[in-house]
Design an enzyme around this catalytic site. Structure first.
Site, PDB file in Angstrom:
ATOM      1  N   GLU A  13      27.416  40.506  37.474  1.00 36.50           N
ATOM      2  CA  GLU A  13      28.546  39.852  38.155  1.00 36.50           C
ATOM      3  C   GLU A  13      28.408  38.367  37.919  1.00 36.50           C
ATOM      4  O   GLU A  13      28.037  37.594  38.796  1.00 36.50           O
ATOM      5  CB  GLU A  13      28.587  40.139  39.653  1.00 36.50           C
ATOM      6  CG  GLU A  13      29.910  39.677  40.267  1.00 36.50           C
ATOM      7  CD  GLU A  13      29.922  39.582  41.779  1.00 36.50           C
ATOM      8  OE1 GLU A  13      30.317  38.508  42.287  1.00 36.50           O
ATOM      9  OE2 GLU A  13      29.549  40.556  42.445  1.00 36.50           O
ATOM     10  N   HIS A  15      30.292  34.974  36.327  1.00 38.63           N
ATOM     11  CA  HIS A  15      31.694  34.606  36.209  1.00 38.63           C
ATOM     12  C   HIS A  15      31.953  33.479  35.217  1.00 38.63           C
ATOM     13  O   HIS A  15      31.067  32.697  34.884  1.00 38.63           O
ATOM     14  CB  HIS A  15      32.224  34.203  37.579  1.00 38.63           C
ATOM     15  CG  HIS A  15      32.160  35.311  38.582  1.00 38.63           C
ATOM     16  ND1 HIS A  15      32.847  36.495  38.426  1.00 38.63           N
ATOM     17  CD2 HIS A  15      31.477  35.434  39.750  1.00 38.63           C
ATOM     18  CE1 HIS A  15      32.604  37.286  39.467  1.00 38.63           C
ATOM     19  NE2 HIS A  15      31.766  36.661  40.265  1.00 38.63           N
ATOM     20  N   HIS A 166      35.909  43.244  43.380  1.00 40.88           N
ATOM     21  CA  HIS A 166      35.355  41.925  43.690  1.00 40.88           C
ATOM     22  C   HIS A 166      36.229  41.241  44.745  1.00 40.88           C
ATOM     23  O   HIS A 166      37.428  41.473  44.819  1.00 40.88           O
ATOM     24  CB  HIS A 166      35.307  41.072  42.416  1.00 40.88           C
ATOM     25  CG  HIS A 166      34.669  39.744  42.607  1.00 40.88           C
ATOM     26  ND1 HIS A 166      35.368  38.618  42.957  1.00 40.88           N
ATOM     27  CD2 HIS A 166      33.372  39.360  42.499  1.00 40.88           C
ATOM     28  CE1 HIS A 166      34.541  37.594  43.054  1.00 40.88           C
ATOM     29  NE2 HIS A 166      33.321  38.015  42.787  1.00 40.88           N
ATOM     30  N   ASP A 289      25.670  36.309  40.473  1.00 45.40           N
ATOM     31  CA  ASP A 289      26.907  35.660  40.913  1.00 45.40           C
ATOM     32  C   ASP A 289      26.981  34.237  40.365  1.00 45.40           C
ATOM     33  O   ASP A 289      27.507  33.332  40.994  1.00 45.40           O
ATOM     34  CB  ASP A 289      27.042  35.646  42.434  1.00 45.40           C
ATOM     35  CG  ASP A 289      28.501  35.639  42.897  1.00 45.40           C
ATOM     36  OD1 ASP A 289      29.405  35.553  42.043  1.00 45.40           O
ATOM     37  OD2 ASP A 289      28.737  35.725  44.110  1.00 45.40           O
TER      38      ASP A 289
END
Length: 326
Positions: A13, A15, A166, A289
């Site tokens: 995850e 980004h 998400h 993250d």
């Protein structure tokens, strides 16, 4: 490249922002406007790889930051999504195997979203897709369990790829009723501190209750942040839904069959151990993250959690390798 104990590390995850997609964002919080954050979100090359190397991360599976194209009108979202996925494909193609991707989907047009998922998987080699919070079209808000979105899940099952649910900013009415009083001093309350958890856990609950997993029994879903608190609450949710007046629902069993969870942005040993006991180590995957959370704390934390080497390896790379066919 590997952790200090020699175990390969996959983070899924992680980004980025596509410049064209980001032009359509109407509201950005102070965290998003931080120049250092902006630099990392837009970088798919040297800086990202350098910070992966410094932490010992071998592979990132990239996903567009929320809300991506999910709150664009249908006609616009289709082309913007396609172009963004094509640009992401070019970036991962030159990464020498260090980057993979989840597709961004134009959910306002579910048939086109399903087709774009298939194109991204079969032609671009993407590993699934990420969907963000509530969908929004024509002034209307809807949860992702709505049957209009089921063509996406039908296609995901056919392709045997997961959908990552998400968070995204909550419904404006929820912000007004639940969080407004504290947002001046604590803007994170409506997002990562609490609002994201409430929104995304609710999405997960609704998905189970909707019947989508009965319709598509091989559908696979992912939740971040150690399952948005749902593993902690599974027993109680399941028990309460068995009380008189509720339609029979094997909630706990269904959730544990269809959902995988990640450690993204939740480096809590007690919470992880709860998830291992409730979900099993085979259902948990490492994530950071990035860049909203820096890489090193997550990697260092995993070196200290009281798990055996087999379970640690599953979480750091084995489960993601199997689920995403890496």
């Amino acid at each position: 490249m590997a952790s200090s104990n020699g175990t390969k590390i996959i983070a899924l995850e992680e980004h980025f922002w596509d410049a064209e997609v980001a032009k359509h964002f109407k509201v950005r919080g102070p965290e998003m406007n931080n120049p250092l954050m902006q630099e990392r979100l837009h970088d798919l090359g040297a800086l990202r790889l350098k910070e992966m190397d410094e932490a010992g991360i071998d592979l990132q599976v990239l996903s567009h930051g929320a809300p991506a194209t999910q709150r664009l009108e249908a006609d616009l979202a289709v082309q913007v999504s396609r172009d963004a996925n094509d640009r992401l494909y070019k970036a991962i193609s030159i990464s020498k195997g260090r980057l993979q991707a989840f597709a961004v989907l134009p959910s306002a047009n579910p048939k086109a979203a399903a087709d774009e998922l298939e194109r991204a998987v079969t032609r671009l080699g993407f590993k699934g897709a990420m969907m963000h919070g509530l969908a929004h079209e024509g002034g209307q808000w809807s949860f992702l369990d709505d049957k209009r979105y089921w063509p996406i899940y039908e296609r995901a099952q056919a392709l045997d790829v997961p959908i990552y649910l998400h968070p995204a900013p909550p419904h404006p009415a929820v912000v007004e009723a639940y969080y407004k009083d504290y947002l001046k001093e604590f803007p994170g309350l409506m997002t990562a501190a609490w609002g994201f958890t409430v929104e995304t856990a609710t999405q997960g609950i609704r998905m189970v209750l909707s019947g989508v997993f009965e319709a598509y029994p091989r559908l696979k879903m992912i939740l971040g942040h150690l399952g948005e608190s749902l593993p902690f609450s599974l027993w109680r949710i399941d028990m309460a839904l068995q009380r008189p007046g509720n339609r029979a629902s094997p909630f706990r069993d269904c959730f544990r069959e269809h959902f995988w969870i990640t450690t993204s942005g939740n480096f809590s040993t007690p919470a992880l151990l709860c998830c291992v006991m409730e979900m099993g180590a085979d259902r948990i995957m490492f994530s950071v993250d990035y860049p909203f959370v820096p890489n090193p704390p997550g990697v260092k934390w995993m070196e200290t959690v009281p798990l055996g080497p087999e379970d640690r390896a599953k979480i750091l790379n084995g489960n993601a390798t199997r689920l995403l066919k890496l």
